[in-house]
Structure formats: structure tokens, C-alpha cells
Design an enzyme around this catalytic site. Sequence first.
Site, PDB file in Angstrom:
ATOM      1  N   ASP A  32       0.784  12.447  18.671  1.00 50.27           N
ATOM      2  CA  ASP A  32       1.991  12.468  17.835  1.00 50.27           C
ATOM      3  C   ASP A  32       3.011  13.382  18.493  1.00 50.27           C
ATOM      4  O   ASP A  32       2.663  14.194  19.345  1.00 50.27           O
ATOM      5  CB  ASP A  32       1.645  12.985  16.425  1.00 50.27           C
ATOM      6  CG  ASP A  32       2.569  12.417  15.371  1.00 50.27           C
ATOM      7  OD1 ASP A  32       2.111  11.641  14.519  1.00 50.27           O
ATOM      8  OD2 ASP A  32       3.777  12.741  15.404  1.00 50.27           O
ATOM      9  N   ARG A 157      -4.839   0.072   1.837  1.00 56.36           N
ATOM     10  CA  ARG A 157      -4.091   0.516   0.654  1.00 56.36           C
ATOM     11  C   ARG A 157      -4.223   2.025   0.538  1.00 56.36           C
ATOM     12  O   ARG A 157      -5.305   2.562   0.789  1.00 56.36           O
ATOM     13  CB  ARG A 157      -4.689  -0.085  -0.626  1.00 56.36           C
ATOM     14  CG  ARG A 157      -4.606  -1.570  -0.733  1.00 56.36           C
ATOM     15  CD  ARG A 157      -5.613  -2.059  -1.774  1.00 56.36           C
ATOM     16  NE  ARG A 157      -6.989  -1.752  -1.372  1.00 56.36           N
ATOM     17  CZ  ARG A 157      -8.052  -1.857  -2.151  1.00 56.36           C
ATOM     18  NH1 ARG A 157      -7.914  -2.241  -3.402  1.00 56.36           N
ATOM     19  NH2 ARG A 157      -9.255  -1.577  -1.707  1.00 56.36           N
ATOM     20  N   GLU A 158      -3.142   2.692   0.148  1.00 53.29           N
ATOM     21  CA  GLU A 158      -3.249   4.117  -0.092  1.00 53.29           C
ATOM     22  C   GLU A 158      -4.224   4.317  -1.261  1.00 53.29           C
ATOM     23  O   GLU A 158      -4.276   3.517  -2.182  1.00 53.29           O
ATOM     24  CB  GLU A 158      -1.876   4.712  -0.416  1.00 53.29           C
ATOM     25  CG  GLU A 158      -0.958   4.598   0.779  1.00 53.29           C
ATOM     26  CD  GLU A 158       0.350   5.356   0.634  1.00 53.29           C
ATOM     27  OE1 GLU A 158       0.466   6.191  -0.270  1.00 53.29           O
ATOM     28  OE2 GLU A 158       1.246   5.105   1.448  1.00 53.29           O
ATOM     29  N   PHE A 255      -3.090  -7.765  -9.285  1.00 48.73           N
ATOM     30  CA  PHE A 255      -1.655  -7.688  -8.986  1.00 48.73           C
ATOM     31  C   PHE A 255      -0.796  -8.468  -9.975  1.00 48.73           C
ATOM     32  O   PHE A 255       0.267  -8.959  -9.647  1.00 48.73           O
ATOM     33  CB  PHE A 255      -1.370  -8.100  -7.530  1.00 48.73           C
ATOM     34  CG  PHE A 255      -1.513  -6.914  -6.605  1.00 48.73           C
ATOM     35  CD1 PHE A 255      -2.754  -6.338  -6.409  1.00 48.73           C
ATOM     36  CD2 PHE A 255      -0.412  -6.345  -5.985  1.00 48.73           C
ATOM     37  CE1 PHE A 255      -2.902  -5.213  -5.614  1.00 48.73           C
ATOM     38  CE2 PHE A 255      -0.542  -5.213  -5.184  1.00 48.73           C
ATOM     39  CZ  PHE A 255      -1.795  -4.649  -5.001  1.00 48.73           C
ATOM     40  N   ASN A 257      -0.198  -6.877 -12.999  1.00 43.70           N
ATOM     41  CA  ASN A 257       0.095  -5.866 -14.012  1.00 43.70           C
ATOM     42  C   ASN A 257       1.596  -5.616 -14.071  1.00 43.70           C
ATOM     43  O   ASN A 257       2.186  -5.094 -13.128  1.00 43.70           O
ATOM     44  CB  ASN A 257      -0.639  -4.565 -13.703  1.00 43.70           C
ATOM     45  CG  ASN A 257      -2.143  -4.749 -13.824  1.00 43.70           C
ATOM     46  OD1 ASN A 257      -2.612  -5.466 -14.708  1.00 43.70           O
ATOM     47  ND2 ASN A 257      -2.889  -4.144 -12.932  1.00 43.70           N
ATOM     48  N   GLY A 263       6.424   0.068  -5.474  1.00 45.27           N
ATOM     49  CA  GLY A 263       7.142   0.999  -4.600  1.00 45.27           C
ATOM     50  C   GLY A 263       6.264   1.298  -3.411  1.00 45.27           C
ATOM     51  O   GLY A 263       5.423   0.482  -3.032  1.00 45.27           O
ATOM     52  N   CYS A 266       5.345   0.477   1.915  1.00 43.21           N
ATOM     53  CA  CYS A 266       5.109  -0.832   2.536  1.00 43.21           C
ATOM     54  C   CYS A 266       5.822  -1.987   1.840  1.00 43.21           C
ATOM     55  O   CYS A 266       6.713  -2.600   2.412  1.00 43.21           O
ATOM     56  CB  CYS A 266       3.611  -1.109   2.593  1.00 43.21           C
ATOM     57  SG  CYS A 266       2.782  -0.008   3.729  1.00 43.21           S
ATOM     58  N   LYS A 329       2.002   5.174  -6.968  1.00 44.43           N
ATOM     59  CA  LYS A 329       0.768   4.676  -7.583  1.00 44.43           C
ATOM     60  C   LYS A 329      -0.206   5.839  -7.665  1.00 44.43           C
ATOM     61  O   LYS A 329       0.009   6.873  -7.020  1.00 44.43           O
ATOM     62  CB  LYS A 329       0.191   3.513  -6.785  1.00 44.43           C
ATOM     63  CG  LYS A 329      -0.383   3.876  -5.430  1.00 44.43           C
ATOM     64  CD  LYS A 329      -0.971   2.624  -4.804  1.00 44.43           C
ATOM     65  CE  LYS A 329      -2.034   2.932  -3.803  1.00 44.43           C
ATOM     66  NZ  LYS A 329      -2.631   1.737  -3.241  1.00 44.43           N
TER      67      LYS A 329
HETATM   68  C1  UDX Z   1       0.111  -2.249   0.125  1.00 40.13           C
HETATM   69  C2  UDX Z   1      -0.884  -3.401   0.365  1.00 40.13           C
HETATM   70  O1  UDX Z   1      -1.685  -3.571  -0.809  1.00 40.13           O
HETATM   71  C3  UDX Z   1      -1.752  -3.104   1.575  1.00 40.13           C
HETATM   72  O2  UDX Z   1      -2.630  -4.187   1.828  1.00 40.13           O
HETATM   73  C4  UDX Z   1      -0.844  -2.852   2.770  1.00 40.13           C
HETATM   74  O3  UDX Z   1      -1.614  -2.527   3.916  1.00 40.13           O
HETATM   75  C5  UDX Z   1       0.137  -1.731   2.470  1.00 40.13           C
HETATM   76  O4  UDX Z   1       0.892  -2.045   1.303  1.00 40.13           O
HETATM   77  P1  UDX Z   1      -0.055   0.171  -0.951  1.00 40.13           P
HETATM   78  O5  UDX Z   1       1.379   0.365  -0.561  1.00 40.13           O
HETATM   79  O6  UDX Z   1      -1.037   1.266  -0.730  1.00 40.13           O
HETATM   80  O7  UDX Z   1      -0.654  -1.100  -0.204  1.00 40.13           O
HETATM   81  O8  UDX Z   1      -0.027  -0.138  -2.509  1.00 40.13           O
HETATM   82  P2  UDX Z   1      -0.556  -1.287  -3.479  1.00 40.13           P
HETATM   83  O9  UDX Z   1      -1.866  -0.900  -4.049  1.00 40.13           O
HETATM   84  O10 UDX Z   1      -0.437  -2.618  -2.870  1.00 40.13           O
HETATM   85  O11 UDX Z   1       0.523  -1.141  -4.645  1.00 40.13           O
HETATM   86  C6  UDX Z   1       1.901  -1.332  -4.359  1.00 40.13           C
HETATM   87  C7  UDX Z   1       2.755  -1.097  -5.557  1.00 40.13           C
HETATM   88  O12 UDX Z   1       2.617  -2.160  -6.475  1.00 40.13           O
HETATM   89  C8  UDX Z   1       2.453   0.178  -6.356  1.00 40.13           C
HETATM   90  O13 UDX Z   1       3.675   0.790  -6.684  1.00 40.13           O
HETATM   91  C9  UDX Z   1       1.735  -0.336  -7.574  1.00 40.13           C
HETATM   92  O14 UDX Z   1       1.891   0.511  -8.673  1.00 40.13           O
HETATM   93  C10 UDX Z   1       2.413  -1.675  -7.783  1.00 40.13           C
HETATM   94  N1  UDX Z   1       1.623  -2.652  -8.534  1.00 40.13           N
HETATM   95  C11 UDX Z   1       0.443  -3.088  -8.038  1.00 40.13           C
HETATM   96  C12 UDX Z   1       2.110  -3.155  -9.730  1.00 40.13           C
HETATM   97  O15 UDX Z   1       3.185  -2.776 -10.197  1.00 40.13           O
HETATM   98  N2  UDX Z   1       1.367  -4.097 -10.386  1.00 40.13           N
HETATM   99  C13 UDX Z   1       0.179  -4.544  -9.931  1.00 40.13           C
HETATM  100  O16 UDX Z   1      -0.413  -5.406 -10.580  1.00 40.13           O
HETATM  101  C14 UDX Z   1      -0.299  -4.029  -8.716  1.00 40.13           C
END
Ligand code: UDX
Length: 445
Positions: A32, A157-158, A255, A257, A263, A266, A329
Site C-alpha cells: 500500500d 460482503r462487509e 434482498f 427487505n 448504501g 459498492c 449496514k
Molecule cells: C455488496 C454485495 O452484496 C457484495 O457481493 C459485493 O462484493 C459488494 O457489495 P456490501 O456492500 O457489503 O456487499 O453490502 P450488502 O450486504 O450487499 O448490502 C448493501 C446495502 O443494501 C446495505 O445498505 C443494506 O442495508 C441494503 N439492503 C440489503 C437492503 O436495504 N435491503 C435488503 O434486503 C438487503
Amino acid sequence: MSLRISVIGTGYLGATHAACMAELGYDVIGVDVDKEKLAALAAGILPFHEPGLPELLRKHVGSGRLRFTDSYELAANEADIHFITVGTPQRADGHGADMQYVDDSVDSLLEHITGEALIVGKSTVPVGTARRLAARIADRARPGSEVALAWNPEFLREGFAVKDTLSPDRLVYGVDGQQPLALLRRVYAPILSAGTPEVVTDWETAELVKVAANAFLATKISFINAFAEVTETVGGDIKTLADAIGHDARIGRKFLNAGVGFGGGCLPKDIRALQARVSELGLSHTMGFLAEVDQINLRRRDRVVSLAQSMLGGQLPGKRVGVLGVTFKPDSDDVRDSPALDVAVRLFNAGAEVSVYDPQGNANAAGRFPRLNYVESWQEAAQDADVVLLLTEWQEFRQLQPEELAEVVAERRLIDGRNVLDRAAWREIGWDITGPGEKYPQEEL
Ligand code: UDX
């Protein structure tokens, strides 16, 4: 010969990948330009919150299998496979991805690679990047060196980063020949032996798989949130609607919900970058629906702000608002493009006194918006509140009891922005509670 690996970029993706590669048994160098971050990592300190990762980091820093450096020369000399995991943020001047870090890291490696090496792109990039980088490699590689390129997107996913890296749903390799494929299969042999499906394809498909997956997930969330807008107008229960369509295996319940929207680092940037890229390709209409996905998502925030205002009789100035959750999240300290933080800031800008508590996100949020009142517990955030907003569904907030919260607030008003609380139990003791997808006020039903 044992594989020697470098991981260029030690942010979320890179730090996780480096520690997981060490866990698979390889000697790994994380590279880095940020010396402070490197010093922390080398001391076994993870600069962000990710369950399970600090343990892995300490284990392999301790074993000597995982080292960190700012020297590309060292990485080029001591590794044969170089994973590129640097960021591709949204450009300051538009919706496209900023490719500067990817390009710089490849250039820096090429300056120092003298023998055979494989560069493996993992960053999320606009389609066509690998082909462009391959030309750059042909142009800039040192005479006598042999540098191949593969694309191997990451889907972590985080909150589940370690699990998603060590036991992914699938491994995708974009390759242009047998040798890079054989090397990737060697790297991932321990994961493949657990039965993980493998997708072998060309560079373009591999690049697109990643953005297609994120665009689909974003669309799914905005789809249910669009229906939330309908039930907010006509009445109805958005969760039951999601459950009912989710029973159809072709749709699936995940997904779906409805809430304050998506947010993070990604989904929002990836759907914007994809639109920008297809526009460059002369296909702007093709992904036009993603602009709508983005708009639906952003309207969720407006809705929560206006709900808070309605609950307070139209008056925000001077009102005390308790915000529970600012991260995008749960199980993350990431506030990038966080709907929760955005809502908190908007309420503050409208004149409310906003107290915020997040189990992990306060520091990052304060770094961006220092003027909110950050506190150390939900009790403090909700103290004397005229309305409480649950905006990130941390386990701690899912378990909140109506009686407990009632003890600290001034008024029993609650917006359940993630639809995780049992409305009936709260209403039973006099709470005015509502959330996304629900018609408000109730009596108009
Ligand atoms: C995402 C992808 O899931 C992952 O595969 C990729 O590598 C990176 O981007 P991440 O950003 O960690 O991962 O979050 P994720 O769990 O996908 O949630 C994204 C957002 O969607 C969050 O803000 C979450 O609160 C929201 N969300 C998720 C909803 O509002 N409703 C849902 O049903 C699911």
C-alpha cells in the site's frame, strides 16, 4: 514450488484477501502507499471493523506468513502472483469509476517485474479494463519479463468478508490462456476442494459478472422499495408482500427487505459506474433502468425525513431526535453512502438536535459530519427524544424492548427504518411507531 503472493491495496478487499491467502498457507506481501495503514496492519491492528478478520491478521502477522510493505520492488521480487485490490471509487467529476489506482499499481509493478509473473485483477472495474491493461502490459513490461493477466472478481460482503473469501459461492476467472488458469487453480485449490463452483471465462465476462451481480442486488432492493411507496399510499404490509413473492424460488426472499435503502462502498457506485460505462459504449438506454433504481433508493431517505417531520407535527427545528445506527449496514463501521448517516444529517440541517449512537460507526461518521452529537449508548441517543429513528439493524437494536426505550424518551415516537421491530408489541404500550412501506398516520387506513 510454493506460491508467493502479493496483494496490492490493503483496504477492505485487500486486507481480507491478504489475510485469507495467508490462511490458505501462502507467503503474502500486502502493498500500500499509506504508511500509517501499513504500520497498523503490520502491528496486527485492523483499521476497520470486520468480524473474524483481526484474529486472522494477528495469526499470520505473528506466523510471519503475512508482511506489509510500501515497496513495489519488494513485491515484484518476492511474489509471482500479484492481486490488484485497490479501490475504484466514483470519479469526482462524474459517475464513472476512477481507474487511477488500478493503473498506477499495474505500472508500478511493471517497473519492477523482471521474470515471469501473473497479475490478477480483483477490483471492480468498467468492462474493457483487462483488455486495456493487457495492452499496457505489452507496452510497458520490462524487456525479458513475461507478465500475464487474469480477472478474478470478488463478491465479499462487509460483515462476512472472511467467510465470503474462504468459502465463496463461486470463483470466477477471466483468462486468456491455460497458464493463468492453472495458476489460479493452484492458488484456490483448498477452496475448490471444498466443492466451490468455478466459472472459467474471458476477461470481459469476468468483469461484467461483478457489476451484473451488484446491479441485480440493487435492483432487487429498489424493486421492493418501489412497492413500499405503493403500500405507503394505499395501505398494505410490505413485509408480507415480500414474504409472499419470496416463496417463489425463482424470486427468493433475500434482498427484498424494504427500508431506508442501500448504501456502502459498492452498490451505489457500481450501478452509477455501469451506467457511465455503457453510455461510453453508446448503449446509454440499455442500463437506463439503473437510474430509476438509484432514484428509488434515494427517495427512501426523503421518505424517512418526511415521516419524522410528520410525526413531529411538521416541526423539526429544536426537536430532539435520537438516531440508532449510522453505518450502511450492521456488523460494519462503514458509513460510505450510508442512508442512515444521510438521514441524520438532513434532520440536523433542518434544525433538529440529533444524537447518534452506532455500535461501531460513530468515529467514521464523526470524521465526515462532526456536528452531530455522537453518544456511547442507545439510552443516551434516545434520552429525552421527541422521536427515535432506528436506521441500521444492529442486533442490539433489534432486541430493543418497548418498555426500556419508553423509560428514556420524552415522547413515544419511533421510526423503524429497517422494519425489524414487532409493531404490535410497541403499539400495545402506546408507541407511535411506523416504518417504510407503512401508511402513516395509521388512522387514515
Ligand atoms: C455488496 C454485495 O452484496 C457484495 O457481493 C459485493 O462484493 C459488494 O457489495 P456490501 O456492500 O457489503 O456487499 O453490502 P450488502 O450486504 O450487499 O448490502 C448493501 C446495502 O443494501 C446495505 O445498505 C443494506 O442495508 C441494503 N439492503 C440489503 C437492503 O436495504 N435491503 C435488503 O434486503 C438487503
